[in-house]
Design a protein around this motif. Sequence first.
Motif, mmCIF file in Angstrom:
data_model
loop_
_atom_site.group_PDB
_atom_site.id
_atom_site.type_symbol
_atom_site.label_atom_id
_atom_site.label_comp_id
_atom_site.label_asym_id
_atom_site.label_seq_id
_atom_site.Cartn_x
_atom_site.Cartn_y
_atom_site.Cartn_z
ATOM 1 N N LYS A 294 0.828 -1.212 0.000
ATOM 2 C CA LYS A 294 0.000 0.000 0.000
ATOM 3 C C LYS A 294 0.859 1.258 0.000
ATOM 4 C CE LYS A 294 -4.272 -1.722 2.100
ATOM 5 N NZ LYS A 294 -5.210 -1.584 3.254
ATOM 6 N N HIS A 416 2.752 -4.501 -7.656
ATOM 7 C CA HIS A 416 1.950 -4.049 -8.808
ATOM 8 C C HIS A 416 2.765 -3.057 -9.649
ATOM 9 C CE1 HIS A 416 -1.498 -5.996 -6.934
ATOM 10 N NE2 HIS A 416 -1.220 -5.345 -5.823
ATOM 11 N N LYS A 419 1.686 -0.541 -12.935
ATOM 12 C CA LYS A 419 1.265 0.857 -12.801
ATOM 13 C C LYS A 419 2.477 1.784 -12.768
ATOM 14 C CE LYS A 419 -3.144 0.405 -10.330
ATOM 15 N NZ LYS A 419 -3.910 0.888 -9.151
ATOM 16 N N TYR A 458 -3.260 5.772 -11.617
ATOM 17 C CA TYR A 458 -3.393 5.581 -10.165
ATOM 18 C C TYR A 458 -4.774 6.001 -9.673
ATOM 19 C CZ TYR A 458 1.645 4.775 -9.702
ATOM 20 O OH TYR A 458 2.922 4.251 -9.769
ATOM 21 N N SER A 459 -5.801 5.751 -10.472
ATOM 22 C CA SER A 459 -7.145 6.230 -10.137
ATOM 23 C C SER A 459 -7.658 5.673 -8.805
ATOM 24 C CB SER A 459 -8.129 5.866 -11.262
ATOM 25 O OG SER A 459 -8.129 4.464 -11.492
ATOM 26 N N ASN A 460 -7.391 4.390 -8.522
ATOM 27 C CA ASN A 460 -7.861 3.793 -7.262
ATOM 28 C C ASN A 460 -7.225 4.484 -6.057
ATOM 29 O OD1 ASN A 460 -9.446 1.945 -8.628
ATOM 30 N ND2 ASN A 460 -7.865 0.358 -8.637
ATOM 31 N N GLU A 461 -5.917 4.747 -6.154
ATOM 32 C CA GLU A 461 -5.204 5.379 -5.041
ATOM 33 C C GLU A 461 -5.652 6.827 -4.859
ATOM 34 O OE1 GLU A 461 -3.626 1.773 -5.990
ATOM 35 O OE2 GLU A 461 -3.643 3.450 -7.419
ATOM 36 N N ARG A 463 -8.584 8.087 -5.729
ATOM 37 C CA ARG A 463 -9.951 8.054 -5.191
ATOM 38 C C ARG A 463 -9.944 7.754 -3.689
ATOM 39 N NH1 ARG A 463 -11.730 4.183 -8.084
ATOM 40 N NH2 ARG A 463 -12.093 5.483 -9.912
ATOM 41 N N TYR A 464 -9.097 6.830 -3.273
ATOM 42 C CA TYR A 464 -9.019 6.445 -1.854
ATOM 43 C C TYR A 464 -8.583 7.632 -0.994
ATOM 44 C CZ TYR A 464 -7.624 3.976 2.388
ATOM 45 O OH TYR A 464 -7.495 3.565 3.696
ATOM 46 N N ASP A 467 -11.382 10.197 -0.765
ATOM 47 C CA ASP A 467 -12.412 9.727 0.170
ATOM 48 C C ASP A 467 -11.959 9.898 1.621
ATOM 49 O OD1 ASP A 467 -14.060 9.037 -1.910
ATOM 50 O OD2 ASP A 467 -13.543 6.904 -1.894
#
Length: 484
Positions: A294, A416, A419, A458-461, A463-464, A467
């Motif tokens: 992470k 990963h 990316k 890195y859209s997921n990171e 967005r996280y 949030d």
Amino acid sequence: MSKERKFIKSFFEFSIGQWMAALISFITTPITTWLIIPEEFGKASMFTLAFNLLLNIALLGADQSFVRLFYEKGENKSRDLLWNALIPSLTVGFVAFFLIGIFWKQLSIVLFGDYNQFLPIFLLGLTILIGTVERFATLAVRMKQRGLAFSTLRVVNGIANAVFTITYALFVSRTFHAIIVGLFFSQVVSAVLAIYLEKELWFGRFKISVGSIGEIIKYGLPLVPTFLITWLFESLDKLALRNYSDFAEIGLYSAAFKVVAIMSLIQNAFTTFWIPVSYESYENDHESTEIYKKTFLFISAAMFVLGMLIIVFKDVIFMLLAKSYRHAATISPFLLLTSIMGTVMYITTIGISFKKKTYWNVVIVSVPTFTNYLGNIFLVPIYGAKGAAISTGLSYILYFSIGTFISKKLYPINYHLGKFFSATAIFVVVAFINTFAGSLVWQILSSLVGLILIVLVYSNEVRYVLDLVVDELRRVKNKASKKA
């Protein structure tokens, strides 16, 4: 408090000082360029080069031993560990001081092209001694995970450097001596404050053990060749410019480094926080790797986004510098890769330190050092400082790749990397355009497109994090409403 919030809170405490130091540097660098011409800036860069080399030799890798063994030995042995690590380093530091005194004229001509620079050479020897103490003093605060205290040290160091540099330049001499004096006194102030903050660790009874010193040197000494090769790897650009160009070109190159220093300060902030946290996590649970995955994803995303933003606004940033330095804007894009790769490497190469296989570091740094040497030989005579930046930036990608591959073999973690390398390819293309494209429109357009593509990668990171920020703002708002 959740794990994520605790982690972020700790990182913030460690990094706030680096952010403030970055702000101080951002303010003082333009002032310095208005006071000191590029040629003098280049000479100061050669001093820093020599200081970093001799300091790493004097340390004998004992500072890294102190970090590695701090949690392993435990709190009750920390004072013994500190002094057993410091004594051999200071001994070598005094030897270096006397040798510098004997050969000061030869060093003066090599570094500055002048036989009569006694003051900076004397300060070089003295700064090595002070720098050795400062390294251990700040490490003590860092390993205790006192984030706000460490941040205070960084801010005080930055302010002291700025005050002494500018004061000397205004009232004594507008030469490279000003930058050297600033560095020296910032080390002194930082060392004194760090010792005061951990005075219980420094003052009191301690036991000098030949066995403990032997263990410290056994772990740290194999790192010295690595440090030397790493120093060569990181210094080839300036050495090539010294050989094929002049002090003015070195000054422009160094100014570009200063402007992108915000990235290196963030790198320092992260690594300062990360190293004790990663070692403690490993000692608590050898098998758990989630924190490393992470952290890599979020830090790599943050570094690429910030790097791209600096490229977007580079011309505006360099407008703050004296006119003679503004050409350095096109040198900066590839230099950003040194901080990006250098930062994420601290995450992906932890397996080497965990398994105490430090000899692999020699292999890891030797290959990119050779490629950087070839790159500088071919590119610097043609493109000058731009060529040095390209060679250095691309070599850092290779440096990261080799280190990560070997570390994963020793301590397997799925980072990963798809990316990461996609973002790297995007960044390299944008850096090339911003280095050579004559049109400012093309430079800005390519940077904005690159920024959007990296955010998508890195859209997921992203967005996280958004949030998490929204949740934190709601929590603060609800807390304030309850108080009202």
